[in-house]
Design a protein around this motif. Structure first.
Motif, mmCIF file in Angstrom:
data_model
loop_
_atom_site.group_PDB
_atom_site.id
_atom_site.type_symbol
_atom_site.label_atom_id
_atom_site.label_comp_id
_atom_site.label_asym_id
_atom_site.label_seq_id
_atom_site.Cartn_x
_atom_site.Cartn_y
_atom_site.Cartn_z
ATOM 1 N N TYR A 49 0.849 -1.191 0.000
ATOM 2 C CA TYR A 49 0.000 0.000 0.000
ATOM 3 C C TYR A 49 0.880 1.234 0.000
ATOM 4 O O TYR A 49 2.065 1.168 0.317
ATOM 5 C CB TYR A 49 -0.911 0.014 1.233
ATOM 6 N N GLN A 50 0.294 2.340 -0.354
ATOM 7 C CA GLN A 50 0.970 3.622 -0.209
ATOM 8 C C GLN A 50 -0.075 4.713 0.007
ATOM 9 O O GLN A 50 -1.180 4.642 -0.545
ATOM 10 C CB GLN A 50 1.807 3.932 -1.450
ATOM 11 N N PHE A 51 0.271 5.703 0.818
ATOM 12 C CA PHE A 51 -0.601 6.865 0.926
ATOM 13 C C PHE A 51 -0.452 7.670 -0.353
ATOM 14 O O PHE A 51 0.656 7.829 -0.872
ATOM 15 C CB PHE A 51 -0.240 7.709 2.155
ATOM 16 N N ASP A 52 -1.574 8.135 -0.863
ATOM 17 C CA ASP A 52 -1.539 8.727 -2.195
ATOM 18 C C ASP A 52 -2.387 10.007 -2.213
ATOM 19 O O ASP A 52 -3.616 9.949 -2.081
ATOM 20 C CB ASP A 52 -2.086 7.709 -3.201
ATOM 21 N N GLN A 53 -1.707 11.128 -2.374
ATOM 22 C CA GLN A 53 -2.420 12.418 -2.318
ATOM 23 C C GLN A 53 -3.283 12.662 -3.543
ATOM 24 O O GLN A 53 -4.054 13.620 -3.565
ATOM 25 C CB GLN A 53 -1.405 13.557 -2.170
ATOM 26 N N ARG A 54 -3.135 11.820 -4.551
ATOM 27 C CA ARG A 54 -3.989 12.000 -5.730
ATOM 28 C C ARG A 54 -5.440 11.639 -5.426
ATOM 29 O O ARG A 54 -6.350 12.024 -6.164
ATOM 30 C CB ARG A 54 -3.464 11.151 -6.887
ATOM 31 N N ILE A 55 -5.641 10.871 -4.373
ATOM 32 C CA ILE A 55 -7.019 10.521 -3.992
ATOM 33 C C ILE A 55 -7.567 11.635 -3.109
ATOM 34 O O ILE A 55 -6.978 11.968 -2.076
ATOM 35 C CB ILE A 55 -7.052 9.191 -3.226
ATOM 36 N N ILE A 56 -8.684 12.218 -3.540
ATOM 37 C CA ILE A 56 -9.260 13.340 -2.781
ATOM 38 C C ILE A 56 -10.374 12.812 -1.878
ATOM 39 O O ILE A 56 -11.305 12.144 -2.347
ATOM 40 C CB ILE A 56 -9.801 14.409 -3.741
ATOM 41 N N VAL A 57 -10.251 13.084 -0.599
ATOM 42 C CA VAL A 57 -11.308 12.733 0.361
ATOM 43 C C VAL A 57 -11.797 14.039 0.969
ATOM 44 O O VAL A 57 -11.086 14.686 1.722
ATOM 45 C CB VAL A 57 -10.779 11.793 1.466
ATOM 46 N N GLN A 58 -12.999 14.449 0.598
ATOM 47 C CA GLN A 58 -13.538 15.714 1.107
ATOM 48 C C GLN A 58 -14.433 15.453 2.308
ATOM 49 O O GLN A 58 -15.323 14.597 2.258
ATOM 50 C CB GLN A 58 -14.332 16.427 0.015
ATOM 51 N N THR A 59 -14.189 16.196 3.376
ATOM 52 C CA THR A 59 -14.993 16.094 4.596
ATOM 53 C C THR A 59 -15.430 17.507 4.992
ATOM 54 O O THR A 59 -14.816 18.474 4.571
ATOM 55 C CB THR A 59 -14.148 15.511 5.748
ATOM 56 N N PRO A 60 -16.472 17.633 5.817
ATOM 57 C CA PRO A 60 -16.857 18.971 6.269
ATOM 58 C C PRO A 60 -15.863 19.503 7.308
ATOM 59 O O PRO A 60 -15.066 18.743 7.853
ATOM 60 C CB PRO A 60 -18.225 18.776 6.902
ATOM 61 N N LEU A 61 -15.931 20.800 7.595
ATOM 62 C CA LEU A 61 -15.094 21.410 8.633
ATOM 63 C C LEU A 61 -15.312 20.749 9.983
ATOM 64 O O LEU A 61 -14.413 20.597 10.778
ATOM 65 C CB LEU A 61 -15.473 22.898 8.794
#
Lengths: 259, 307
Positions: A49-61
């Protein structure tokens, strides 16, 4: 013996570090969550596995409503996505959903419950077998997973159970170049943690085309919000599709969506 | 900050500053006179924080020959106590009557400082406080911390609307409308022309919607328009001459309703809509409150635009 083992381990560790840096894999959790080690051992044991900043995870404030926290995941920058597993680090139910996009693009919007502040993960498995991990954070006062569904308070809740609304939205200047499918189903999605209310939630959704072939699948778990609304996207044209839902009591709900 | 570490750090800060902090829970309240005998204590145009102690809403009072009529009591016992001290510096008159405009915690949790006076609200507000009052207080403890020490829900008792006081200087009426919440009480002095509008009016601070019904709110604003008050004291933001604060609130609600409807019709999801910007240059907390309002209002509108 012991010291030899240490040296050997050190050597292997050094080797693996150099290997990962060669492939530019990032295994440092960007959220500093205390649960990541547990999560990776439990859900992707011995898998790369690798952490990948290309994946966008949007959450509320902030989780204004801990039973309805809107999440948008976009893994379209990752080629050859097989499936997306969504996990919440700190939650009585870590698995949120699993999406096999098939003919849809690897992105979706939905709402989930949170029990407390947590990291949320979009674990994206590619066809080559590597997990790419996108992360987001949700700040919350919490309590979303142990709250009873609101709909159950209405004595007539069974009359509406499984009612589905859906609509295709054609590509427009706000949504971009893809066709968008939004749907909503009435279901209490009870987790089983509220007093004397058994777990009752949708487990599966498959989306079939007119030929009867399944073109996308979703597996849902307890944290998916009551009366879920979901947004999926697809390249090409809109088409007549059928949504098939099945809950953990074996109830099935079906609805055709026309362009 | 790492959200996992925050609670720990909070505890550390608390213990480090315990000794010095005793004098620091001072809201620095100041009364601003807006008309004869009529004062407003203006809150900060911010959201709840441990820096402002929850002092984000306005309170106000009218000093009559019979005593002080107080409109809202602030977010905490400390606020209520400090407000009472402030009133005592302005007048020797006793507290005759205390009113709570609606159920939100920044407006009534100072009640405990006025327990020797009659504290009233509408019946609907009382019924709601019986259900959610404690949760609202707990929520505010979470957000602002020790400012809330010893604060408890002090239940108001019901009061009838209509004229509550009249002499040669004041002609004071209570008006119950709805829209910001399911019961919004206003205090109107026909003689001075001052309207304490509660949270039906916000000024240069984005309106909040956790219990709002937008069409009802707009109807309530048209009632305010009919009253033609000389001065409006909003629930949040500076008091204003004329109707501009009411007008701004109305314009914002129209913008919000249209934006949510248009967005749902285009198929947008939460994280797309939250990026839209309300066209009000002077308005604070626009992005923050839009995001909250989406949680309160958008889901239902989204579903209405499916078939």
């Amino acid at each position: 013996m012991k010291s030899h083992k240490c040296i050997a381990n050190g050597f292997i560790l050094g080797l693996s570090i150099s290997l990962t840096s060669l492939s530019q894999a990032n295994t440092n959790d960007p959220t500093d969550s205390p649960m990541w080690d547990y999560l990776k051992t439990k859900y992707i044991p011995n898998q790369s596995y690798q952490f990948d900043q290309r994946i966008i995870v949007q959450t509320p404030l902030f989780a204004e409503d801990a039973t309805q926290v809107p999440i948008t995941i976009d893994a379209t920058a990752i080629p050859n996505v097989e499936k997306i597993l969504v996990l919440a680090d700190i939650s009585p139910f870590q698995k949120v959903l699993e999406f096999t996009p098939g003919k849809f693009t690897p992105q979706l919007s939905f709402s989930m419950k949170v029990q407390q502040a947590t990291a949320v993960r979009a674990m994206v498995l590619t066809k080559s077998g590597v997990w790419h991990v996108g992360s987001g954070l949700i700040d919350a006062s919490g309590g979303g997973c142990s709250a009873p569904s609101i709909g159950l308070a209405d004595p007539a809740w069974q009359d509406y159970l499984g009612e589905i609304r859906a609509r295709w939205f054609s590509a427009n200047h706000l949504t971009g170049e893809k066709q968008r499918l939004k749907f909503h189903i009435i279901h209490p999605q009870d987790t089983g943690l509220a007093d004397s209310i058994p777990a009752f939630f949708i487990e599966q959704l498959h989306i079939d085309n007119q030929q009867g072939n399944t073109i996308a699948r979703l597996q849902l778990f307890e944290p998916v919000s009551e009366n879920p609304t979901m947004t999926l996207e697809k390249l090409g044209t809109t088409e007549t599709l059928t949504l098939h839902f099945r809950d953990n009591n074996g109830n099935e709900f079906t609805r055709q969506v026309k362009p | 900050m790492n959200i996992f570490a925050r609670s720990l750090i909070g505890l550390t800060c608390l213990s480090l500053s315990m000794s010095s902090i005793g004098k620091q829970f001072d809201y620095q309240l100041q009364a601003k006179q807006v008309a004869k005998d009529t004062y407003v204590v203006v809150g900060k145009s911010e959201s709840f924080s441990s820096a402002n102690g929850g002092n984000i809403a306005n309170t106000g009072f009218v000093v009559t020959a019979q005593g002080v009529i107080l409109f809202d009591t602030g977010p905490s016992l400390r606020y209520g106590t400090q407000l009472r001290t402030l009133i005592g510096k302005i007048t020797d008159q006793p507290i005759q009557l205390v009113l709570n405009s609606h159920l939100h915690p920044d407006h009534f949790l100072g009640n405990g400082a006025f327990s020797d006076a009659p504290v009233h609200s509408s019946l609907k507000t009382i019924q709601q406080l019986q259900v959610v009052g404690d949760d609202l207080a707990t929520g505010l403890y979470d957000l602002v911390g020790d400012w809330m020490r010893d604060t408890q829900v002090h239940m108001p008792t019901p009061i009838a609307t209509g004229q509550i006081y009249s002499d040669q200087y004041h002609d004071i009426e209570l008006i119950e409308l709805e829209g910001h919440s399911t019961s919004d009480l206003m205090l109107y002095d026909r003689h001075t022309g001052v309207l304490f509008a509660g949270d039906l009016v916000f000024f240069n601070r984005a309106p909040t919607t956790p219990h709002a019904t937008v069409p009802n709110w707009m109807t309530a604003l048209s009632r305010i328009n009919q009253l033609q008050p000389r001065i409006i004291v909003p629930g949040h933001g500076q008091p204003t001459d004329g109707l501009s604060a009411m007008q701004q609130t109305n314009d914002y609600l129209i913008w919000l309703a249209e934006t949510l409807t248009d967005s749902a019709e285009q198929g947008l999801h939460f994280h797309e809509v939250k990026q839209l910007q309300a066209p009000f240059e002077q308005m604070k907390l626009k992005a923050f409150e839009l995001e909250r309002s989406l949680i309160h209002l958008y889901r239902d509108i989204e579903i209405q635009h499916l078939y």
